[in-house]
Design an enzyme around this catalytic site. Structure first.
Site, mmCIF file in Angstrom:
data_model
loop_
_atom_site.group_PDB
_atom_site.id
_atom_site.type_symbol
_atom_site.label_atom_id
_atom_site.label_comp_id
_atom_site.label_asym_id
_atom_site.label_seq_id
_atom_site.Cartn_x
_atom_site.Cartn_y
_atom_site.Cartn_z
ATOM 1 N N LEU A 26 -50.334 118.942 -25.901
ATOM 2 C CA LEU A 26 -50.400 117.509 -26.212
ATOM 3 C C LEU A 26 -51.076 117.325 -27.557
ATOM 4 O O LEU A 26 -52.104 117.950 -27.827
ATOM 5 C CB LEU A 26 -51.218 116.754 -25.154
ATOM 6 C CG LEU A 26 -50.678 116.679 -23.724
ATOM 7 C CD1 LEU A 26 -51.716 116.030 -22.819
ATOM 8 C CD2 LEU A 26 -49.377 115.888 -23.678
ATOM 9 N N HIS A 27 -50.498 116.454 -28.403
ATOM 10 C CA HIS A 27 -51.180 116.144 -29.668
ATOM 11 C C HIS A 27 -50.833 114.776 -30.223
ATOM 12 O O HIS A 27 -51.511 114.294 -31.129
ATOM 13 C CB HIS A 27 -50.842 117.202 -30.723
ATOM 14 C CG HIS A 27 -49.461 117.099 -31.284
ATOM 15 N ND1 HIS A 27 -48.363 117.585 -30.611
ATOM 16 C CD2 HIS A 27 -48.996 116.557 -32.432
ATOM 17 C CE1 HIS A 27 -47.276 117.348 -31.335
ATOM 18 N NE2 HIS A 27 -47.636 116.718 -32.434
ATOM 19 N N ARG A 28 -49.812 114.109 -29.688
ATOM 20 C CA ARG A 28 -49.384 112.835 -30.291
ATOM 21 C C ARG A 28 -50.351 111.710 -29.949
ATOM 22 O O ARG A 28 -50.846 111.614 -28.825
ATOM 23 C CB ARG A 28 -47.963 112.491 -29.860
ATOM 24 C CG ARG A 28 -46.949 113.471 -30.407
ATOM 25 C CD ARG A 28 -45.508 113.034 -30.250
ATOM 26 N NE ARG A 28 -44.639 114.077 -30.793
ATOM 27 C CZ ARG A 28 -44.295 114.189 -32.069
ATOM 28 N NH1 ARG A 28 -44.729 113.296 -32.943
ATOM 29 N NH2 ARG A 28 -43.515 115.173 -32.470
ATOM 30 N N ARG A 84 -57.213 117.923 -32.462
ATOM 31 C CA ARG A 84 -57.218 116.463 -32.297
ATOM 32 C C ARG A 84 -57.464 116.092 -30.838
ATOM 33 O O ARG A 84 -58.200 115.163 -30.515
ATOM 34 C CB ARG A 84 -55.865 115.919 -32.765
ATOM 35 C CG ARG A 84 -55.707 114.416 -32.599
ATOM 36 C CD ARG A 84 -54.247 114.005 -32.816
ATOM 37 N NE ARG A 84 -54.150 112.562 -32.844
ATOM 38 C CZ ARG A 84 -54.112 111.826 -33.936
ATOM 39 N NH1 ARG A 84 -54.169 112.416 -35.117
ATOM 40 N NH2 ARG A 84 -54.025 110.520 -33.882
ATOM 41 N N ASP A 126 -45.495 117.173 -25.748
ATOM 42 C CA ASP A 126 -45.024 116.035 -26.539
ATOM 43 C C ASP A 126 -44.582 116.517 -27.917
ATOM 44 O O ASP A 126 -44.450 115.741 -28.853
ATOM 45 C CB ASP A 126 -46.085 114.932 -26.641
ATOM 46 C CG ASP A 126 -47.405 115.399 -27.251
ATOM 47 O OD1 ASP A 126 -47.465 116.543 -27.754
ATOM 48 O OD2 ASP A 126 -48.379 114.620 -27.217
#
Length: 363
Positions: free
Chosen positions: A208-210, A243, A282
């Site tokens: 996940l990063h968005r 992030r 994502d």
């Protein structure tokens, strides 16, 4: 022919590695292509050590413009200023850009203003979501590109609808798949495999990063908790993007089932993907790799610039609502997930086709 090849971030190098290999093979028969590999330095990646280049057969860049840091505008400006000097010092007949990072956009603009042709590898892909910086990069780059190398029929159609003449569109396939297929037999079992007693087909890989998924703490907490609750006790391997890591520390989910680890090398990460029960992500690029390796993929996005992974491959786009996860897991555990097929020309020979076209156009 003199070619300048641009890479600005880690995935770019994986896309250009097979192109450089194809150039060198071409030159064994007809030494008429001179290339210069330019790393803009857009992203600093501590995993991009000498071993990264050595493992994937990527030559060290001829120059690093060291243009990382700052806001998007500051970074774009730094790349443009430094690349303009690079091109003035090392003239080129064509600049090859790949993907959709800031460097792709910035170097394309510089090249066109210096009256040098631009070739875009992975042209024509669209999410139609202008909240994504990558989509803006794609649109601007494709607006000034001279020749377009595409990965799918959908990308071809997007360019045709934008008024691009067919003789400038070259459907060649996907260079990321060239890299994947070349290295599949060389994947490395990561330390977590033995340390956690992983069994093929009995764990999940999560990335996940968005911003839509990770920037709001409550949303991220609900997303992670729903994945845990839906996964029937199977281990969830989660290489944590920096992030995402900052917010994960705040939400305080503690369970032995969720194995949060540092980002891994390409060869280690794809070993985990290949033998996973499924991938929850994502990302865009991972959906291509899961499609080729026939691994089920649950994508937490409302749109995708790679619709062929959904229409043809193993990917399902379920949106960012955590409530959509339980039915997807049920489908998976009940053996009803689609098998998928591999998109046309994703065969490991894309880079050979690219070099053949470049040789025809510019020699």
């Amino acid at each position: 022919m003199r070619i300048t090849i641009i890479a600005g971030a880690r995935p770019n190098f994986m896309k250009i590695a097979p192109i450089i290999e194809a150039i060198e093979k071409h030159n064994e028969k007809a030494a008429n292509i001179k290339y210069r590999l330019v790393h803009t330095g857009q992203h600093y990646d501590k995993n991009m050590s000498d071993s990264f280049f050595e493992q994937l057969g990527i030559p060290q860049p001829h120059v690093n413009l060291e243009s990382g840091g700052g806001t998007q505008a500051e970074q774009t400006a730094a790349i443009m200023v430094r690349f303009e000097k690079e091109l003035a010092d090392h003239p080129s007949d064509v600049v090859v850009v790949v993907g959709d990072v800031t460097s792709t956009l910035a170097c394309s603009i510089v090249a066109k203003k210096m009256h040098i042709d631009v070739v875009h590898v992975e042209a024509g892909i669209r999410s139609f979501d202008l909240s994504m910086p990558e989509e803006i990069n794609r649109l601007v780059t494709d607006a000034i590109t001279d020749h377009y190398f595409t990965t799918s029929d959908v990308a071809n159609m997007n360019l045709q609808k934008a008024g691009i003449r067919e003789n400038r569109i070259h459907f060649v396939g996907n260079t990321m798949i060239d890299t994947l297929l070349k290295n599949e037999k060389r994947f490395i079992k990561p330390p977590i495999w033995e340390a956690s007693g992983l069994v093929a087909g009995n764990y999940f890989v999560l990335t996940l990063h968005r911003p839509a998924n990770v920037d709001v703490e409550e949303k991220l907490k609900k997303l992670i908790q729903t994945i845990i609750d839906s996964s029937r006790g199977l281990p969830i391997i989660f290489p944590v993007h920096p992030r995402t890591g900052k917010n994960l520390q705040k939400i305080g989910i503690q369970t032995d089932q969720l194995l949060m680890i540092n980002p891994m090398s390409y060869l280690e990460f794809n070993y985990l993907v290949k033998y996973a029960k499924a991938v929850i992500t994502d990302s865009g690029g991972i959906t291509e790799e899961t499609t080729v390796m026939r691994v089920p993929c649950i994508t937490l996005r409302n749109n995708t610039e790679r619709p062929e992974t959904v229409d043809i491959g193993t990917n399902e786009l379920i949106g960012t609502d955590p409530g959509n996860l339980p039915p997807a897991f049920e489908k998976l555990f009940n053996g009803k997930w689609k098998k998928g097929t591999i998109p046309p020309l994703w065969d490991g020979k894309t880079s050979e086709r690219i070099v053949s076209v470049l040789n025809r156009l510019y020699n």
